[in-house]
Design a protein around this motif. Sequence first.
Motif, short mmCIF file in Angstrom:
data_model
loop_
_atom_site.label_atom_id
_atom_site.label_comp_id
_atom_site.label_asym_id
_atom_site.label_seq_id
_atom_site.Cartn_x
_atom_site.Cartn_y
_atom_site.Cartn_z
N VAL A 163 -6.68 13.68 3.73
CA VAL A 163 -7.37 13.23 2.75
C VAL A 163 -7.18 11.89 2.41
CG1 VAL A 163 -6.96 15.57 1.74
CG2 VAL A 163 -5.19 13.72 1.28
N ARG A 164 -6.94 10.87 3.18
CA ARG A 164 -6.61 9.58 2.93
C ARG A 164 -7.61 8.71 2.12
NH1 ARG A 164 -8.07 9.98 7.99
NH2 ARG A 164 -9.48 8.62 8.99
N LYS A 165 -8.90 9.06 2.57
CA LYS A 165 -10.12 8.33 1.93
C LYS A 165 -10.02 8.63 0.39
CE LYS A 165 -13.10 8.35 5.74
NZ LYS A 165 -14.48 8.83 6.24
N LYS A 175 0.53 7.73 -11.01
CA LYS A 175 0.17 7.02 -12.11
C LYS A 175 -1.19 6.44 -12.13
CE LYS A 175 4.73 5.01 -14.05
NZ LYS A 175 5.54 3.74 -14.16
N ASP A 176 -1.72 6.47 -10.67
CA ASP A 176 -3.17 6.17 -10.44
C ASP A 176 -3.87 7.51 -10.38
OD1 ASP A 176 -2.53 3.33 -10.10
OD2 ASP A 176 -2.22 3.17 -7.98
N ILE A 177 -3.52 8.44 -10.03
CA ILE A 177 -4.30 9.42 -9.67
C ILE A 177 -4.40 10.67 -10.93
CG2 ILE A 177 -4.22 9.44 -7.17
CD1 ILE A 177 -2.27 11.64 -7.18
N VAL A 178 -3.37 10.09 -11.98
CA VAL A 178 -3.37 11.11 -13.32
C VAL A 178 -3.67 10.43 -14.48
CG1 VAL A 178 -1.93 12.46 -14.35
CG2 VAL A 178 -1.54 12.58 -12.08
N ASN A 228 -8.92 3.83 -2.78
CA ASN A 228 -9.47 2.77 -3.65
C ASN A 228 -8.48 2.82 -5.13
OD1 ASN A 228 -11.75 2.41 -2.41
ND2 ASN A 228 -12.62 4.10 -3.12
N ILE A 229 -7.45 3.40 -5.01
CA ILE A 229 -6.27 3.51 -6.13
C ILE A 229 -5.66 2.17 -6.15
CG2 ILE A 229 -6.33 6.02 -6.13
CD1 ILE A 229 -3.59 5.71 -4.77
N SER A 230 -5.40 1.74 -7.24
CA SER A 230 -4.58 0.32 -7.40
C SER A 230 -3.31 0.13 -6.70
CB SER A 230 -4.59 -0.07 -8.76
OG SER A 230 -3.84 0.88 -9.36
N ASN A 235 0.92 -1.04 -0.06
CA ASN A 235 -0.01 0.17 0.23
C ASN A 235 0.92 1.37 0.09
OD1 ASN A 235 -1.82 2.17 0.77
ND2 ASN A 235 -3.18 0.77 1.85
N HIS A 236 0.90 1.95 -1.25
CA HIS A 236 2.09 2.84 -1.31
C HIS A 236 1.60 4.04 -0.54
CE1 HIS A 236 5.08 1.19 -4.00
NE2 HIS A 236 4.26 0.70 -4.71
N PHE A 237 0.43 4.65 -0.63
CA PHE A 237 -0.35 5.70 0.15
C PHE A 237 0.04 5.58 1.45
CE2 PHE A 237 -3.31 8.62 2.08
CZ PHE A 237 -2.98 9.61 1.57
N GLN A 238 -0.51 4.23 1.99
CA GLN A 238 -0.06 4.18 3.74
C GLN A 238 1.17 4.21 3.99
OE1 GLN A 238 -0.58 0.08 5.53
NE2 GLN A 238 -2.30 0.85 6.39
N GLN A 239 2.09 3.71 3.26
CA GLN A 239 3.54 3.73 3.46
C GLN A 239 4.13 5.16 3.45
OE1 GLN A 239 5.41 0.72 4.11
NE2 GLN A 239 6.56 2.23 5.07
N GLN A 240 3.26 6.08 2.61
CA GLN A 240 3.68 7.42 2.61
C GLN A 240 3.51 7.78 3.74
OE1 GLN A 240 4.96 9.49 -0.19
NE2 GLN A 240 5.46 7.65 -1.26
#
Length: 281
Positions: A191-193, A129-132, A197-199, A71-76
């Motif tokens: 803004v974690r929510k 890459k997921d959000i753009v 849902n991103i891959s 989970n890249h975002f959680q790791q950030q």
Amino acid sequence: MTVFVHNFQYRLFMIANIISALGSTLFSIVFVIYARHMPNPTLAIGLASFVGVLPLFLDILIGYLSDQSRNHFQQQLINRLVQGMLFLIISALLLDRVSWTIFIVLLIMNATCSLIGIYNSYGAIAIIKDIVQSADIAEAEGFETGFSSTLEITGGLIGATLLAFFNYNYSFFALLNSVSFFLAFILLFYVRKNFSNISSSHIVIEKHSGIVFNVKEFIHQIHSNFGLLKTFPDITKFIGVFAAFNLFDAGQEVLLNLSLVEQRQLIFVNYGYTVALVRNV
């Protein structure tokens, strides 16, 4: 710049990255300046300069380990919190008297923060890459790269100037760095929510995955890649020359920092400002 203005998720993520990048970049030169006040400044500056370039040699390994995140975002999020806590400890240690024990601990902690920063930069690629949209990825990554390059050029000079402005209060400067990481953490947590849902937040990794397993797998892949690389002699020569230039450049930076201690006539404004100026040249 268009994608930054119109893409809400990308804008939030980049603002958090900018806040934390400001802290780590501005602090990059501080330990070299701090080392000058050690009992043996030549040895201390040599160690600080070497530790400063050490993360560059581990760049490939850190990139590989970043790719193994589930989970890249959680790791950030976790990494920003860890960096903030580390700089909080660094700030407290800098209040104490100058000693070799504290200095070595500070160097290790600062190097750890730098390695985490590299990890974050690789993890950010997967998130972007997921959000753009695919048509905007080049612009989005270009914006991030451009900002990072600008910080690398100006960060040392700004950091040295601010440190002098704060009357060389190293502890306060480290505290500001800690605040920058905590601010980035708070923003991303708020803004974690939007990123749940991103891959890149739901990556399936092998069960045997772990730091030891990953390092072993990394070494195996490096060995295989070198074997493959030998089949392309022209590319191998190019990589060899490029690596030699990087090693030479890293060594030059250490030697220049040491030379400026002895050659005081080369100092422009102050030691920190001169070191930052020489780095940019």
